[in-house]
Design an enzyme around this catalytic site. Structure first.
Site, mmCIF file in Angstrom:
data_model
loop_
_atom_site.group_PDB
_atom_site.id
_atom_site.type_symbol
_atom_site.label_atom_id
_atom_site.label_comp_id
_atom_site.label_asym_id
_atom_site.label_seq_id
_atom_site.Cartn_x
_atom_site.Cartn_y
_atom_site.Cartn_z
ATOM 1 N N GLU A 1 9.359 83.944 78.040
ATOM 2 C CA GLU A 1 10.415 82.945 77.780
ATOM 3 C C GLU A 1 11.770 83.329 78.350
ATOM 4 O OE1 GLU A 1 8.015 83.672 75.691
ATOM 5 O OE2 GLU A 1 7.401 81.914 74.527
ATOM 6 N N GLY B 1 4.234 80.210 74.275
ATOM 7 C CA GLY B 1 3.645 79.583 73.102
ATOM 8 C C GLY B 1 2.139 79.804 73.028
ATOM 9 N N ALA C 1 4.312 76.443 75.802
ATOM 10 C CA ALA C 1 4.893 75.115 75.595
ATOM 11 C C ALA C 1 4.963 74.378 76.928
ATOM 12 C CB ALA C 1 6.288 75.261 75.003
ATOM 13 N N GLU D 1 1.835 83.009 71.372
ATOM 14 C CA GLU D 1 2.280 82.839 69.981
ATOM 15 C C GLU D 1 1.189 82.185 69.138
ATOM 16 O OE1 GLU D 1 6.019 80.933 71.357
ATOM 17 O OE2 GLU D 1 6.961 82.241 69.885
HETATM 18 C C1 3H9 Z 1 7.317 78.475 75.621
HETATM 19 O O1 3H9 Z 1 6.153 78.674 75.506
HETATM 20 C C2 3H9 Z 1 8.268 78.279 74.464
HETATM 21 C C3 3H9 Z 1 7.702 78.715 73.137
HETATM 22 O O2 3H9 Z 1 7.970 80.065 72.893
HETATM 23 C C4 3H9 Z 1 8.350 77.981 72.020
HETATM 24 C C5 3H9 Z 1 7.970 76.547 71.839
HETATM 25 C C6 3H9 Z 1 8.514 75.961 70.593
HETATM 26 N N1 3H9 Z 1 4.717 73.825 81.177
HETATM 27 O O3 3H9 Z 1 2.407 78.137 88.473
HETATM 28 P P1 3H9 Z 1 1.291 77.284 88.925
HETATM 29 C C7 3H9 Z 1 2.633 73.708 85.866
HETATM 30 S S1 3H9 Z 1 8.044 78.346 77.157
HETATM 31 C C8 3H9 Z 1 4.602 72.810 82.040
HETATM 32 O O4 3H9 Z 1 1.397 76.690 90.277
HETATM 33 P P2 3H9 Z 1 -0.493 79.511 88.901
HETATM 34 C C9 3H9 Z 1 3.324 74.098 87.152
HETATM 35 O O5 3H9 Z 1 4.599 73.534 87.247
HETATM 36 C C10 3H9 Z 1 6.707 78.539 78.287
HETATM 37 N N2 3H9 Z 1 4.044 72.938 83.267
HETATM 38 O O6 3H9 Z 1 -0.123 77.980 88.761
HETATM 39 C C11 3H9 Z 1 2.351 73.571 88.181
HETATM 40 O O7 3H9 Z 1 2.565 72.186 88.276
HETATM 41 P P3 3H9 Z 1 2.382 71.438 89.680
HETATM 42 C C12 3H9 Z 1 6.370 79.955 78.497
HETATM 43 C C13 3H9 Z 1 3.592 74.137 83.608
HETATM 44 O O8 3H9 Z 1 -1.947 79.588 88.702
HETATM 45 C C14 3H9 Z 1 0.986 73.780 87.520
HETATM 46 O O9 3H9 Z 1 1.250 73.890 86.129
HETATM 47 N N3 3H9 Z 1 5.366 80.054 79.520
HETATM 48 C C15 3H9 Z 1 3.693 75.240 82.758
HETATM 49 O O10 3H9 Z 1 0.111 80.078 90.120
HETATM 50 C C16 3H9 Z 1 0.284 75.032 87.982
HETATM 51 O O11 3H9 Z 1 1.184 76.130 87.827
HETATM 52 C C17 3H9 Z 1 5.654 80.339 80.812
HETATM 53 O O12 3H9 Z 1 6.788 80.588 81.150
HETATM 54 C C18 3H9 Z 1 4.269 75.054 81.480
HETATM 55 N N4 3H9 Z 1 4.393 76.046 80.585
HETATM 56 O O13 3H9 Z 1 0.238 80.225 87.687
HETATM 57 C C19 3H9 Z 1 4.504 80.341 81.776
HETATM 58 N N5 3H9 Z 1 3.163 76.309 83.379
HETATM 59 O O14 3H9 Z 1 0.965 71.662 90.088
HETATM 60 C C20 3H9 Z 1 4.826 79.479 82.957
HETATM 61 C C21 3H9 Z 1 2.739 75.876 84.578
HETATM 62 O O15 3H9 Z 1 2.753 70.034 89.386
HETATM 63 N N6 3H9 Z 1 3.710 79.344 83.879
HETATM 64 N N7 3H9 Z 1 2.995 74.570 84.727
HETATM 65 O O16 3H9 Z 1 3.361 72.123 90.593
HETATM 66 C C22 3H9 Z 1 3.354 80.325 84.732
HETATM 67 O O17 3H9 Z 1 3.887 81.417 84.731
HETATM 68 C C23 3H9 Z 1 2.279 80.003 85.739
HETATM 69 O O18 3H9 Z 1 2.195 78.613 85.848
HETATM 70 C C24 3H9 Z 1 0.875 80.550 85.382
HETATM 71 C C25 3H9 Z 1 -0.173 79.972 86.368
HETATM 72 C C26 3H9 Z 1 0.896 82.070 85.494
HETATM 73 C C27 3H9 Z 1 0.473 80.140 83.994
#
Ligand code: 3H9
Length: 699
Positions: free
Chosen positions: A126, A103, A62, A106
């Site tokens: 999450e 998500g 998400a 999911e």
């Molecule tokens: C969810 O899914 C809820 C559902 O269960 C239910 C829904 C109903 N959203 O980390 P990076 C941005 S909750 C928005 O530097 P990497 C991040 O801020 C979600 N933005 O890259 C950054 O922005 P900026 C569950 C996001 O390669 C840019 O993307 N998922 C999101 O080092 C690059 O990110 C998570 O918790 C997001 N979901 O790492 C995963 N994710 O360039 C969260 C990233 O402006 N994400 N951004 O600073 C991560 O763990 C890492 O970003 C990931 C990539 C491993 C994917």
């Protein structure tokens, strides 16, 4: 331009999520996906659908930035889309690479099958954002991999690699080559008609084992007590997984949805999401364009093979960067190398790394005793003891022996980086890289920008932090930089509290209950009390006589009690144990000091301890911001989250301050200032923000 691209290979439609940077499932992507999927599902010429992601990954889940905004409420919701995919009349296969998180996973769980590239991260992280999977993850994952494995993934939030996911049954096939081609081929191998459909909600076979084990959930709750202390989401996650077993799919799904909605507005989730974003913001340097050139760091050197130097060298080796480590005395060098070897061996014994990994890391670390043997490193990090003269001598030698491009960094935690830089003829290439002990474990790297440090050196050092798996935060030069300068304010007050009526075990308990892994006194014993004592003695002559000073810590050191290493410090320790035990001898000493200083001891409750320790720390943070030594309040939060174990569910000290309200903090500080004097004077920035009803988050 649509956020989902549609293409067709034979009778299989490929839907590609295309929404940089991480294919976050925000409103734009959800709307496009629902429409594209419906079109493919309705097309009689389409036999199967493959869902994949463009760019670096399948999907990071998400869009977290949309939480708490109307967009997150606007249909189609992610659960609706996943239900639609699951109930399609043709097989849907997820073709996954990079990351399938939250998500994103999911969504893949709503597909009948999953094909993934080896090495892909698959997880439901999450809980680390203070929520639970809210799009069916807690109901579908147990049906695919069984309850016990699902609990592990959902409650710890730790992703697994595709290889493990394959072994668990989460991935049906590991892709050999192009994942979309592999998924299309997979579709073509499926049986015709309904036999190929496999709605996850209808799968029951993997639930059987847990049905035969009624104790499973209670047992699991017991194992998570330590790691989940103070956190709501992990426990809520267990309840939802439990519902997957005890309720019908739709009822379980509804229970999950309600739990998600409750958590997403909780203060813990807000704080944890803040922590996620400020960590990423810290990597951005104001005034430094994103395309600032960086130097390649392919080799390194570390000066000093003590605890810090050894830990720093391990960071380079872990990242595959060869590192020469210098200690002039061979005996000290060998001792240091032995400690490094021992640290790796302990990790192998605990199963954290393989023997092969240890061997390859050790092969990258080379001990030397002569500056001329350092080679031509891209960066040198000096990690000797905290004495300016000694550091200057090292930097003069480094400047003489290293190529002109080599970055010369100091791990000092207190000394003036500009003064060190001035001894070289390359101040632009000099920077502070302040690691935290144990340096191979703690993730914070405070990068200290000197007056003349070049943009390129800053950009390189920030990029290096990421390469080393650290969280880099850029700070300015001052005594203690950001972290330790604030720590002084905190420890000072914790000592004063003892003089006024508290005891170390009481103060520590209050801060432990607040969420810190340890209180300040147990931390002191762990780190060793002699280091601070030496620094205080060296500074005694310049200590302002009008400022309150607590002599208790010095008196404890005079007794030869240096903390855990002497089995006695603020607490006492049984041989071989690290468990602090309250010591009547220390209580006697404290009471005696109170008497000597004329303090009438009084009962001090937990609330006062928190205010007295946290508010001055926040106040110091306000001064640091006003002096421009940290770029933004979130950077300070990041320093405290990664360097000092500040409870993440409180978001960091500056975020926490806003949740308390700066007016309240100002009022308490003003009162404390009247009672206890100068150390507690409200900072001008705190005063100004409180007066105008603003918070640090408004800056
Ligand atoms: C969810 O899914 C809820 C559902 O269960 C239910 C829904 C109903 N959203 O980390 P990076 C941005 S909750 C928005 O530097 P990497 C991040 O801020 C979600 N933005 O890259 C950054 O922005 P900026 C569950 C996001 O390669 C840019 O993307 N998922 C999101 O080092 C690059 O990110 C998570 O918790 C997001 N979901 O790492 C995963 N994710 O360039 C969260 C990233 O402006 N994400 N951004 O600073 C991560 O763990 C890492 O970003 C990931 C990539 C491993 C994917």
């Amino acid at each position: 331009m649509s956020a989902v691209k549609t293409s067709q290979i034979s009778k299989t439609v490929v839907l590609t999520l295309d929404h940089a940077p991480v294919n976050g499932l925000g409103l734009a992507l959800r709307t496009a996906l629902a429409a594209a999927f419906q079109a493919a599902a309705d097309d009689p010429d389409v036999a199967a659908i493959v869902l994949t992601g463009a760019g670096r990954m399948f999907s990071a889940g998400a869009d977290i930035t949309e939480f708490d905004t109307p967009k997150s409420m606007t249909p189609p919701s992610l659960p609706e889309i996943i239900n639609m995919i699951e109930q399609a009349n043709k097989p849907v296969v997820a073709a996954i690479h990079g990351n399938a998180l939250g998500g994103g996973l999911e969504l893949a769980l709503g597909c009948a099958y999953r094909v993934a590239v080896p090495g892909t991260n698959m997880g439901l992280p999450e809980v680390s954002l203070g929520i639970i999977p809210g799009a069916g993850g807690t109901q579908r994952l147990p049906r695919v991999i069984g309850v016990a494995a699902a609990l592990d993934m959902i409650v710890t939030g730790k992703p697994v690699k595709a290889e493990k996911a394959h072994a668990l049954g989460l991935v049906d096939e590991l892709a050999d080559g192009d994942v979309v081609q592999a998924a299309v081929k997979f579709c073509q191998g499926l049986p015709a008609g309904e036999a190929a459909l496999r709605p996850t909600r209808a799968r029951e076979d993997k639930l059987g084992a847990a049905r035969d084990d009624p104790q499973l959930f209670d047992d699991y709750r017991k194992t998570m007590a330590r790691k989940a202390r103070g956190l709501d989401a992990p426990y809520a996650a267990v309840e939802c997984v439990e519902a997957s077993l005890t309720q019908e799919f739709d009822a379980g799904h509804l229970f999950e949805r309600k739990t998600f909605k409750k958590l997403v507005v909780s203060s813990q989730s807000q704080a944890l999401r803040h922590a996620f974003f400020v960590e990423r913001a810290a990597a951005k340097i104001d005034g430094l364009p994103r395309d600032t050139p960086t130097q390649e760091i392919n080799s390194a050197a570390v000066i000093g093979c003590g605890t810090m130097g050894g830990g720093i060298a391990m960071n380079f080796a872990n990242a595959g960067i060869p590192v020469n480590i210098l200690e002039v005395e061979d005996a000290a060098l060998q001792k240091g190398l032995e400690i490094i070897r021992g640290n790796y061996a302990a990790s192998v014994a605990k199963g954290r790394i393989s023997q092969d990994k240890m061997n390859s890391c050790m092969a990258l670390i080379k001990g030397v005793t002569d500056f001329n043997a350092l080679g031509e490193p891209d960066i040198v990090i000096e990690a000797i003891y905290e004495k300016m003269d000694a550091k200057k001598e090292v930097f003069a030698k480094l400047h003489a022996v290293c190529p002109p491009d080599t970055i010369l960094a100091t791990n000092t935690s207190t000394l003036d980086v500009d003064e060190i830089a001035a001894i070289t003829k390359r101040p632009g290439k000099v920077i502070g890289t302040h690691f935290f002990s144990p340096a191979n474990v703690m993730r914070l790297q405070e990068n200290v920008r000197g007056r003349k440090t070049s943009d390129e050196t800053i950009a390189t050092t920030m990029a290096l932090a990421k390469k080393l798996g650290k969280v880099g935060v850029l700070v300015g030069v001052c005594d203690g930089f950001v972290g330790n300068r604030m720590l002084y304010a905190y420890s000072r007050q914790s000592n004063f509290l003892l003089e006024e009526g508290g005891l170390p075990e009481q103060v520590d308990k209050a801060l432990y209950d607040f969420g810190f892994p340890m209180g300040p006194f147990a931390v002191g014993d762990l780190a060793g009390l002699d280091v601070g004592w030496l620094i205080r003695k060296a500074r005694a002559a310049t200590r302002p006589s009008n400022l309150r000073y607590s002599p208790i810590a010095d008196r404890i050191c005079e007794m030869g009690r240096y903390g855990q290493k002497t089995s006695a410090g603020w607490f006492r320790y049984e041989p071989g144990s690290r468990v602090p035990i309250a010591d009547p001898e220390i209580e006697k000493l404290i009471i005696q000091v109170s008497e000597e200083l004329g303090y009438e001891r009084r009962p001090i409750d937990e609330a006062e301890i928190i205010q007295r320790c946290m508010y001055p720390l926040i106040n110091e943070g306000a001064k640091i911001l006003a002096e421009g030594l940290a770029q933004r309040p979130g950077d300070i939060d990041t320093v405290w989250l990664y360097g000092y174990g500040f409870p993440r569910q409180r978001g960091g000290p500056m975020f926490y301050a806003d949740t308390v309200g700066l007016k309240k903090i100002y009022d308490v500080m003003s009162k404390l200032y009247d009672e206890h004097g100068e150390w507690l004077k409200p900072a001008p920035l705190l005063t100004e923000l409180a007066a105008t009803g603003r918070g640090f988050g408004d800056l």
